[in-house]
Scaffold this motif. Structure first.
Motif, PDB file in Angstrom:
ATOM      1  N   GLU A 145       7.739  22.292  14.265  1.00 63.75           N
ATOM      2  CA  GLU A 145       7.211  23.793  13.559  1.00 63.75           C
ATOM      3  C   GLU A 145       8.321  25.233  14.560  1.00 63.75           C
ATOM      4  OE1 GLU A 145       4.313  26.995  12.109  1.00 63.75           O
ATOM      5  OE2 GLU A 145       4.133  25.460  10.491  1.00 63.75           O
TER       6      GLU A 145
ATOM      7  N   ARG B 147      11.613  24.375  14.315  1.00 63.47           N
ATOM      8  CA  ARG B 147      12.209  24.477  13.010  1.00 63.47           C
ATOM      9  C   ARG B 147      12.840  25.805  13.823  1.00 63.47           C
ATOM     10  NH1 ARG B 147       9.774  25.329   7.019  1.00 63.47           N
ATOM     11  NH2 ARG B 147      11.550  26.017   6.245  1.00 63.47           N
ATOM     12  N   PHE B 148      11.676  26.786  13.744  1.00 66.90           N
ATOM     13  CA  PHE B 148      11.433  28.456  14.230  1.00 66.90           C
ATOM     14  C   PHE B 148      12.967  28.702  15.538  1.00 66.90           C
ATOM     15  CE2 PHE B 148      11.183  31.757  17.719  1.00 66.90           C
ATOM     16  CZ  PHE B 148      11.450  32.654  16.631  1.00 66.90           C
TER      17      PHE B 148
ATOM     18  N   ASP C 113      16.238  27.815  12.682  1.00 62.39           N
ATOM     19  CA  ASP C 113      16.546  28.849  12.412  1.00 62.39           C
ATOM     20  C   ASP C 113      16.909  30.332  13.009  1.00 62.39           C
ATOM     21  OD1 ASP C 113      16.010  27.939   9.991  1.00 62.39           O
ATOM     22  OD2 ASP C 113      13.905  28.442   9.490  1.00 62.39           O
ATOM     23  N   PHE C 114      16.036  30.739  14.764  1.00 63.72           N
ATOM     24  CA  PHE C 114      16.707  31.482  14.909  1.00 63.72           C
ATOM     25  C   PHE C 114      17.555  31.677  15.820  1.00 63.72           C
ATOM     26  CE2 PHE C 114      16.668  34.004  18.806  1.00 63.72           C
ATOM     27  CZ  PHE C 114      15.696  35.511  18.609  1.00 63.72           C
TER      28      PHE C 114
ATOM     29  N   LYS D 245      20.272  29.983  13.596  1.00 61.96           N
ATOM     30  CA  LYS D 245      21.248  30.047  12.723  1.00 61.96           C
ATOM     31  C   LYS D 245      21.684  32.112  13.157  1.00 61.96           C
ATOM     32  CE  LYS D 245      20.676  26.568   9.981  1.00 61.96           C
ATOM     33  NZ  LYS D 245      19.701  25.961   8.521  1.00 61.96           N
ATOM     34  N   SER D 246      20.366  32.590  13.388  1.00 58.22           N
ATOM     35  CA  SER D 246      20.259  34.394  13.466  1.00 58.22           C
ATOM     36  C   SER D 246      21.164  34.275  14.183  1.00 58.22           C
ATOM     37  CB  SER D 246      19.472  35.322  13.310  1.00 58.22           C
ATOM     38  OG  SER D 246      18.175  35.220  11.754  1.00 58.22           O
TER      39      SER D 246
ATOM     40  N   TYR E 267      24.328  33.117  15.245  1.00 59.07           N
ATOM     41  CA  TYR E 267      25.100  33.200  15.153  1.00 59.07           C
ATOM     42  C   TYR E 267      25.261  33.558  13.725  1.00 59.07           C
ATOM     43  CZ  TYR E 267      26.588  28.485  15.819  1.00 59.07           C
ATOM     44  OH  TYR E 267      26.127  26.425  16.765  1.00 59.07           O
ATOM     45  N   GLU E 268      24.925  34.692  12.661  1.00 62.05           N
ATOM     46  CA  GLU E 268      25.100  35.349  12.229  1.00 62.05           C
ATOM     47  C   GLU E 268      25.578  36.740  12.720  1.00 62.05           C
ATOM     48  OE1 GLU E 268      24.449  35.449   8.266  1.00 62.05           O
ATOM     49  OE2 GLU E 268      24.427  33.459   8.022  1.00 62.05           O
ATOM     50  N   TYR E 269      24.812  37.332  13.816  1.00 64.80           N
ATOM     51  CA  TYR E 269      24.863  39.110  14.567  1.00 64.80           C
ATOM     52  C   TYR E 269      26.157  38.339  15.192  1.00 64.80           C
ATOM     53  CZ  TYR E 269      24.313  41.635  17.422  1.00 64.80           C
ATOM     54  OH  TYR E 269      24.168  42.970  19.017  1.00 64.80           O
TER      55      TYR E 269
ATOM     56  N   PHE F 217      17.710  41.641  19.011  1.00 64.65           N
ATOM     57  CA  PHE F 217      17.283  40.720  19.034  1.00 64.65           C
ATOM     58  C   PHE F 217      14.955  41.455  19.738  1.00 64.65           C
ATOM     59  CE2 PHE F 217      20.672  38.100  17.334  1.00 64.65           C
ATOM     60  CZ  PHE F 217      20.021  37.685  16.718  1.00 64.65           C
TER      61      PHE F 217
ATOM     62  N   TYR G 141       5.839  35.846  18.264  1.00 66.87           N
ATOM     63  CA  TYR G 141       5.809  34.372  17.148  1.00 66.87           C
ATOM     64  C   TYR G 141       4.129  33.983  17.518  1.00 66.87           C
ATOM     65  CZ  TYR G 141       6.354  30.014  16.364  1.00 66.87           C
ATOM     66  OH  TYR G 141       6.350  28.369  15.727  1.00 66.87           O
TER      67      TYR G 141
END
Lengths: 137, 116
Positions: free
Chosen positions: A23, A26-27, A30-31, A33-34, A36-38, A54, A64
């Protein structure tokens, strides 16, 4: 991640996690990816920009953990205890085997020191046909 | 209790967003920020664990979609069970809101009546 600040921020966050199971992995993915988006909208962002958007990595961990149930925190504590116990046992094992090996080496050294080397002449006879017989003749 | 409330609110927000269209983490955070003018901020640290829990419970599902040469987004999709859960959460929230209004609108007379 080309931006060094993003790399630093992510590394700090990753190192703060008490354990890294499925888990958490995975977090973190995903973080990332966020992050990267930023960077798409803020390609030259600084570390402070990341903190202001953030939050501090410490705050992220704390939030968390708040979202996890109490079993998770207990599991973390248990795992930490287990790790400590295994580490202690490993150190004890290393110490004991080290002492054992030293004793063995010392005993072997004493045995070698006591022993005498006997020199002598021996004849070696080879059975069967001599392959160099023709050359000798 | 405060944590539970917060988590339930997050669950409600997420399910509501997903009931409108499939979305990914970063977009959800941005949307909540935009809609509430930054008053409510849903951080990644609380968003992702809530999403994982919702997925584990079968309320939502996820799929990957390529959005560039290297980029891949994790999209979340609400399931039928999730729609029901959303309705349940909205009902609970409405009830809770009524209770709060009742407490705040409580008059002294009510206390006196109770004591008598």
């Amino acid at each position: 991640m080309k931006n060094i600040n993003i790399h630093n921020y992510y590394s700090t966050l990753k190192n703060l996690f008490p354990q890294t199971n499925y888990e958490e992995g995975r977090f973190l993915r995903d973080f990332k990816k966020s992050l990267y988006e930023y960077t798409i909208s803020h390609p030259y962002c600084t570390y402070d920009d990341l903190v202001s958007y953030f939050g501090k990595p410490q705050d992220i961990i704390s939030e968390y953990l708040t979202c996890q149930n109490s079993d998770y925190i207990l599991e973390c504590i248990k795992k930490k205890k287990h790790t400590k116990c295994i580490l202690r046992m490993f150190i004890i094992f290393l110490l004991v085997s080290g002492i054992g090996f030293s004793i063995f080496c010392f005993a072997a050294y004493k045995e070698v020191k006591k022993g005498k080397i006997v020199y002598g002449n021996y004849d070696i006879a080879i059975e069967g046909e001599d392959p160099y017989e023709d050359e000798k003749k | 209790m405060a944590t539970n409330l917060k988590i339930n609110h997050f669950r409600m927000f997420i399910l509501k967003l997903l009931s409108l269209h499939d979305s990914y983490g970063y977009e959800m955070v941005q949307l909540i920020k935009e809609v509430t003018d930054g008053y409510i901020s849903l951080s990644e640290a609380s968003l992702y664990p809530t999403l994982y829990k919702l997925e584990e419970d079968g309320f939502i599902s996820s799929y990957k979609q390529k959005t560039g040469i290297k980029m891949e987004r994790n999209y979340f999709h609400i399931e039928e069970k999730g729609q029901q859960e959303l309705q349940k959460l909205i009902d609970e929230y409405t009830r809770y809101q009524h209770c709060i209004s009742d407490i705040l609108g409580m008059k002294e007379r009510f206390i006196e009546k109770k004591n008598a």
